[in-house]
Design a protein around this motif. Sequence first.
Motif, PDB file in Angstrom:
ATOM      1  N   VAL A  10       0.975  -1.197   0.042  1.00 33.97           N
ATOM      2  CA  VAL A  10       0.040   0.128   0.124  1.00 33.97           C
ATOM      3  C   VAL A  10       0.889   1.198  -0.127  1.00 33.97           C
ATOM      4  O   VAL A  10       1.817   1.247   0.931  1.00 33.97           O
ATOM      5  CB  VAL A  10      -0.935   0.105   1.360  1.00 33.97           C
ATOM      6  CG1 VAL A  10      -1.926   1.425   1.186  1.00 33.97           C
ATOM      7  CG2 VAL A  10      -1.692  -1.248   1.493  1.00 33.97           C
ATOM      8  N   THR A  11       0.843   2.316  -0.889  1.00 35.80           N
ATOM      9  CA  THR A  11       1.476   3.494  -1.118  1.00 35.80           C
ATOM     10  C   THR A  11       0.758   4.549  -0.606  1.00 35.80           C
ATOM     11  O   THR A  11      -0.295   4.591  -0.957  1.00 35.80           O
ATOM     12  CB  THR A  11       1.916   3.451  -2.632  1.00 35.80           C
ATOM     13  OG1 THR A  11       2.750   2.346  -2.865  1.00 35.80           O
ATOM     14  CG2 THR A  11       2.671   4.716  -2.629  1.00 35.80           C
ATOM     15  N   PHE A  12       1.484   5.309   0.111  1.00 37.82           N
ATOM     16  CA  PHE A  12       0.832   6.597   0.647  1.00 37.82           C
ATOM     17  C   PHE A  12       1.825   7.685   0.867  1.00 37.82           C
ATOM     18  O   PHE A  12       3.169   7.452   0.928  1.00 37.82           O
ATOM     19  CB  PHE A  12       0.319   6.450   1.919  1.00 37.82           C
ATOM     20  CG  PHE A  12       0.597   5.317   2.902  1.00 37.82           C
ATOM     21  CD1 PHE A  12       1.259   6.229   3.960  1.00 37.82           C
ATOM     22  CD2 PHE A  12       0.690   4.110   3.129  1.00 37.82           C
ATOM     23  CE1 PHE A  12       1.889   5.465   5.325  1.00 37.82           C
ATOM     24  CE2 PHE A  12       1.482   3.320   3.875  1.00 37.82           C
ATOM     25  CZ  PHE A  12       1.993   4.050   5.148  1.00 37.82           C
ATOM     26  N   GLY A  40      13.561  13.201  -6.685  1.00 36.80           N
ATOM     27  CA  GLY A  40      13.198  13.899  -5.800  1.00 36.80           C
ATOM     28  C   GLY A  40      12.250  13.206  -4.747  1.00 36.80           C
ATOM     29  O   GLY A  40      11.473  14.293  -3.847  1.00 36.80           O
ATOM     30  N   VAL A  41      12.256  12.138  -4.558  1.00 40.75           N
ATOM     31  CA  VAL A  41      11.270  11.442  -3.267  1.00 40.75           C
ATOM     32  C   VAL A  41      12.153  10.493  -2.992  1.00 40.75           C
ATOM     33  O   VAL A  41      13.326  10.021  -3.360  1.00 40.75           O
ATOM     34  CB  VAL A  41      10.189  10.713  -4.118  1.00 40.75           C
ATOM     35  CG1 VAL A  41       9.335  11.765  -4.643  1.00 40.75           C
ATOM     36  CG2 VAL A  41      10.410   9.645  -5.001  1.00 40.75           C
ATOM     37  N   ARG A  42      11.944  10.153  -1.368  1.00 41.36           N
ATOM     38  CA  ARG A  42      12.544   9.143  -0.773  1.00 41.36           C
ATOM     39  C   ARG A  42      11.398   8.035  -0.389  1.00 41.36           C
ATOM     40  O   ARG A  42      10.256   8.712   0.238  1.00 41.36           O
ATOM     41  CB  ARG A  42      13.000   9.680   0.529  1.00 41.36           C
ATOM     42  CG  ARG A  42      13.847   8.666   1.281  1.00 41.36           C
ATOM     43  CD  ARG A  42      14.475   8.996   2.713  1.00 41.36           C
ATOM     44  NE  ARG A  42      14.627   7.969   3.620  1.00 41.36           N
ATOM     45  CZ  ARG A  42      14.876   7.982   4.795  1.00 41.36           C
ATOM     46  NH1 ARG A  42      14.590   9.348   5.381  1.00 41.36           N
ATOM     47  NH2 ARG A  42      15.280   6.969   5.627  1.00 41.36           N
ATOM     48  N   PRO A  56       5.729   4.117   1.950  1.00 39.78           N
ATOM     49  CA  PRO A  56       5.402   5.305   2.180  1.00 39.78           C
ATOM     50  C   PRO A  56       6.397   6.128   1.358  1.00 39.78           C
ATOM     51  O   PRO A  56       7.541   5.745   1.112  1.00 39.78           O
ATOM     52  CB  PRO A  56       5.719   5.624   3.810  1.00 39.78           C
ATOM     53  CG  PRO A  56       6.399   4.544   4.077  1.00 39.78           C
ATOM     54  CD  PRO A  56       6.204   3.312   3.442  1.00 39.78           C
ATOM     55  N   PHE A  57       6.120   7.353   0.720  1.00 42.01           N
ATOM     56  CA  PHE A  57       6.751   8.118   0.049  1.00 42.01           C
ATOM     57  C   PHE A  57       7.041   9.581   0.854  1.00 42.01           C
ATOM     58  O   PHE A  57       5.783  10.083   1.309  1.00 42.01           O
ATOM     59  CB  PHE A  57       6.314   8.285  -1.363  1.00 42.01           C
ATOM     60  CG  PHE A  57       6.620   7.262  -2.433  1.00 42.01           C
ATOM     61  CD1 PHE A  57       7.309   7.418  -3.490  1.00 42.01           C
ATOM     62  CD2 PHE A  57       5.819   6.204  -2.294  1.00 42.01           C
ATOM     63  CE1 PHE A  57       7.833   6.640  -4.429  1.00 42.01           C
ATOM     64  CE2 PHE A  57       6.153   5.331  -3.338  1.00 42.01           C
ATOM     65  CZ  PHE A  57       7.120   5.417  -4.260  1.00 42.01           C
ATOM     66  N   GLN A  58       8.033  10.118   0.714  1.00 47.85           N
ATOM     67  CA  GLN A  58       8.142  11.579   1.003  1.00 47.85           C
ATOM     68  C   GLN A  58       8.855  12.168   0.005  1.00 47.85           C
ATOM     69  O   GLN A  58       9.895  12.082  -0.540  1.00 47.85           O
ATOM     70  CB  GLN A  58       9.073  11.665   2.182  1.00 47.85           C
ATOM     71  CG  GLN A  58       9.418  13.098   2.826  1.00 47.85           C
ATOM     72  CD  GLN A  58      10.338  12.904   3.980  1.00 47.85           C
ATOM     73  OE1 GLN A  58      10.733  12.069   4.502  1.00 47.85           O
ATOM     74  NE2 GLN A  58      10.679  14.176   4.359  1.00 47.85           N
TER      75      GLN A  58
END
Length: 153
Positions: A10-12, A40-42, A56-58
């Motif tokens: 699950v990605t959020f 540009g994302v971690r 999870p993505f930041q």
Amino acid sequence: MALVDGMHHVTFLTDDVDRLTAFYERVFDATKTLDMTEEGVRHVFLEVGPTTVLHPFQILDGPALPPAPGTMFQRGRLDHFALLAPSEDAFRELRRRIESEGAADGDVRDMKTMWIMGFRDPDGFYAELIWRKPDVSDAQTLARAEWTTVELS
């Protein structure tokens, strides 16, 4: 022949992937199997079960995320997810850990087929913990008005 063997991930989004990762590691014994920064994302993979990964993505240089809304069906396309405890004992231990984090969202409710408890992660995202009772079919699930509160010590 089964065509699907469960859900992989699950990605959020999160404003702080380290804080979120630490919560799931402490409470759910999650294992970080990927920690990658690109474009540009971690993002990280957090294994929370044998076939379940939270992803999870930041966004590193993007605008701050709005606070997570709290009303069911007003939370966006992904309203919530539910993590499945493999046993009543595991459910009780996870409940204890969630409450010790101050993340519990309410009582444990009995739906006849399962126990359910809501919680909020450090970003305010609503999720649930479930324990499925053995040998009780989904068809026996009670309507919400008939749910009872489980008294756990």
